[in-house]
Scaffold this motif. Structure first.
Motif, PDB file in Angstrom:
ATOM      1  N   LEU A  29       0.656  -1.107   0.540  1.00 48.32           N
ATOM      2  CA  LEU A  29      -0.265   0.458  -0.063  1.00 48.32           C
ATOM      3  C   LEU A  29       0.853   1.265   0.136  1.00 48.32           C
ATOM      4  O   LEU A  29       1.407   2.091   0.778  1.00 48.32           O
ATOM      5  CB  LEU A  29      -0.553   0.464   0.741  1.00 48.32           C
ATOM      6  CG  LEU A  29      -1.782  -0.956   1.544  1.00 48.32           C
ATOM      7  CD1 LEU A  29      -3.109  -0.752   2.943  1.00 48.32           C
ATOM      8  CD2 LEU A  29      -3.235  -1.042  -0.257  1.00 48.32           C
ATOM      9  N   ALA A  30       0.905   2.492  -1.136  1.00 47.52           N
ATOM     10  CA  ALA A  30       1.823   3.347  -0.915  1.00 47.52           C
ATOM     11  C   ALA A  30       0.514   4.812  -0.902  1.00 47.52           C
ATOM     12  O   ALA A  30       0.039   4.532  -1.653  1.00 47.52           O
ATOM     13  CB  ALA A  30       2.652   3.356  -2.396  1.00 47.52           C
ATOM     14  N   LEU A  31       0.948   5.768   0.200  1.00 46.08           N
ATOM     15  CA  LEU A  31      -0.100   6.906  -0.472  1.00 46.08           C
ATOM     16  C   LEU A  31       1.308   7.909  -0.086  1.00 46.08           C
ATOM     17  O   LEU A  31       1.804   8.078   1.127  1.00 46.08           O
ATOM     18  CB  LEU A  31      -0.942   6.893   1.120  1.00 46.08           C
ATOM     19  CG  LEU A  31      -2.202   5.617   1.549  1.00 46.08           C
ATOM     20  CD1 LEU A  31      -1.968   5.634   3.126  1.00 46.08           C
ATOM     21  CD2 LEU A  31      -2.882   6.295   0.846  1.00 46.08           C
ATOM     22  N   PRO A  32       1.442   9.141  -1.349  1.00 39.30           N
ATOM     23  CA  PRO A  32       2.177   9.729  -1.032  1.00 39.30           C
ATOM     24  C   PRO A  32       2.611  10.274   0.354  1.00 39.30           C
ATOM     25  O   PRO A  32       1.155  10.807   0.784  1.00 39.30           O
ATOM     26  CB  PRO A  32       1.991  10.828  -2.462  1.00 39.30           C
ATOM     27  CG  PRO A  32       0.867   9.510  -3.351  1.00 39.30           C
ATOM     28  CD  PRO A  32       0.075   8.844  -2.204  1.00 39.30           C
ATOM     29  N   SER A  79      -3.713  12.464  -2.619  1.00 34.44           N
ATOM     30  CA  SER A  79      -4.543  12.305  -3.341  1.00 34.44           C
ATOM     31  C   SER A  79      -4.610  11.539  -4.867  1.00 34.44           C
ATOM     32  O   SER A  79      -4.794  11.371  -5.639  1.00 34.44           O
ATOM     33  CB  SER A  79      -3.818  13.143  -4.132  1.00 34.44           C
ATOM     34  OG  SER A  79      -2.496  13.343  -4.817  1.00 34.44           O
ATOM     35  N   SER A  80      -3.446  10.063  -3.743  1.00 32.84           N
ATOM     36  CA  SER A  80      -3.724   8.611  -4.300  1.00 32.84           C
ATOM     37  C   SER A  80      -3.540   7.817  -3.619  1.00 32.84           C
ATOM     38  O   SER A  80      -2.438   7.890  -2.431  1.00 32.84           O
ATOM     39  CB  SER A  80      -2.755   8.762  -5.541  1.00 32.84           C
ATOM     40  OG  SER A  80      -1.297   8.708  -5.285  1.00 32.84           O
ATOM     41  N   LEU A  81      -3.447   6.824  -3.634  1.00 30.30           N
ATOM     42  CA  LEU A  81      -3.693   5.100  -3.245  1.00 30.30           C
ATOM     43  C   LEU A  81      -3.117   4.425  -3.958  1.00 30.30           C
ATOM     44  O   LEU A  81      -3.813   4.254  -5.288  1.00 30.30           O
ATOM     45  CB  LEU A  81      -4.417   4.899  -2.155  1.00 30.30           C
ATOM     46  CG  LEU A  81      -4.964   3.709  -1.958  1.00 30.30           C
ATOM     47  CD1 LEU A  81      -3.186   2.761  -1.061  1.00 30.30           C
ATOM     48  CD2 LEU A  81      -5.898   3.269  -1.549  1.00 30.30           C
ATOM     49  N   VAL A  82      -1.970   3.732  -4.030  1.00 30.70           N
ATOM     50  CA  VAL A  82      -2.098   2.836  -4.675  1.00 30.70           C
ATOM     51  C   VAL A  82      -1.576   1.208  -4.011  1.00 30.70           C
ATOM     52  O   VAL A  82      -0.787   1.609  -2.659  1.00 30.70           O
ATOM     53  CB  VAL A  82      -0.606   2.818  -5.661  1.00 30.70           C
ATOM     54  CG1 VAL A  82       0.351   2.182  -6.160  1.00 30.70           C
ATOM     55  CG2 VAL A  82      -0.528   4.069  -6.129  1.00 30.70           C
TER      56      VAL A  82
END
Length: 174
Positions: A29-32, A79-82
Motif C-alpha cells: 500500500l503506497a500513500l504519497p 491525493s492517491s492510493l496505490v
C-alpha cells in the motif's frame, strides 16, 4: 431426442467459477507523503492510518476492497492510493475495478495486471465512513475475453422448441 435436449441444456448452463481472493498475499500500500507499507491480506483490517482503515478482503469476501474512516485530505492532503504486488490465489490477473461506493471527489481508477491506482481530489470534504468500496475484476491469463452471459430465456426457448417437436412427432404417429 431427450439426450439431445439434456445435452443442449447442460451446454447452455454457465460453469461455476472458482473463488479468486487475495487472502494470504502480501501486497504493498503506497500513500504519497506517508510512504509504502507491505501488508498481509487476511480476514480483518490490513492497515490503519490515523483512523482510516484498509480492508483488502473484508469478512473473507472475495474480490472486495473497503477503505473506511477519516477523510484522506485531513491526513496530509493525500491525493492517491496505490495497491501493488497483488497476487490472486488462483493466478488471476487484475482486469479492472468496479467502484460500488465512494465519497472521494473526482475519483479515477487505473490498473495493471497486479496493481491498482486511485487518484482523487486531495481536498475531498466528505463525512467519516466508507471512502471507497468496490470489487476487483480478475481473469485467468490466456482465458480470452469474458463470455457474454446467455439470456435467461434462451434455455426456456430451447425447451419449448423441443416440446413442440415432440408434440408434432406424436401427432404424426397417431
Amino acid at each position: 431426442m431427450r439426450k439431445l435436449l439434456l445435452t443442449s441444456l447442460v451446454a447452455l448452463c454457465p460453469a461455476v467459477a472458482s473463488a479468486t481472493t487475495l487472502a494470504g498475499d502480501t501486497v504493498n500500500l503506497a500513500l504519497p507523503g506517508f510512504g509504502a507499507v507491505d501488508v498481509v491480506v487476511g480476514s480483518g483490517i490490513e492497515f490503519d492510518l490515523d483512523g482510516t482503515t484498509f480492508d483488502l478482503n473484508p469478512n473473507g469476501t472475495n474480490n472486495l476492497l473497503v477503505v473506511d474512516g477519516d477523510v484522506f485530505g485531513t491526513v496530509g492532503n493525500v491525493s492517491s492510493l496505490v495497491i501493488s504486488d497483488m497476487d490472486f490465489n488462483d493466478g488471476s490477473e487484475l482486469t479492472g475495478f468496479l467502484v460500488t461506493q465512494t465519497n472521494l471527489v473526482n475519483l479515477q481508477v487505473s490498473f495493471t495486471a497486479d496493481s491498482l491506482t486511485f487518484t482523487f481530489d486531495p481536498n475531498t470534504d466528505s463525512p467519516n465512513g466508507i471512502l471507497l468500496e468496490g470489487a476487483y475484476l480478475t481473469q485467468l491469463p490466456g482465458a480470452g475475453p469474458t463470455p457474454v452471459p446467455l439470456p435467461a430465456t434462451a434455455p426456456l426457448l430451447l425447451l419449448a422448441a423441443g416440446g413442440l417437436a415432440v408434440m408434432r412427432r406424436r401427432k404424426a404417429r397417431g
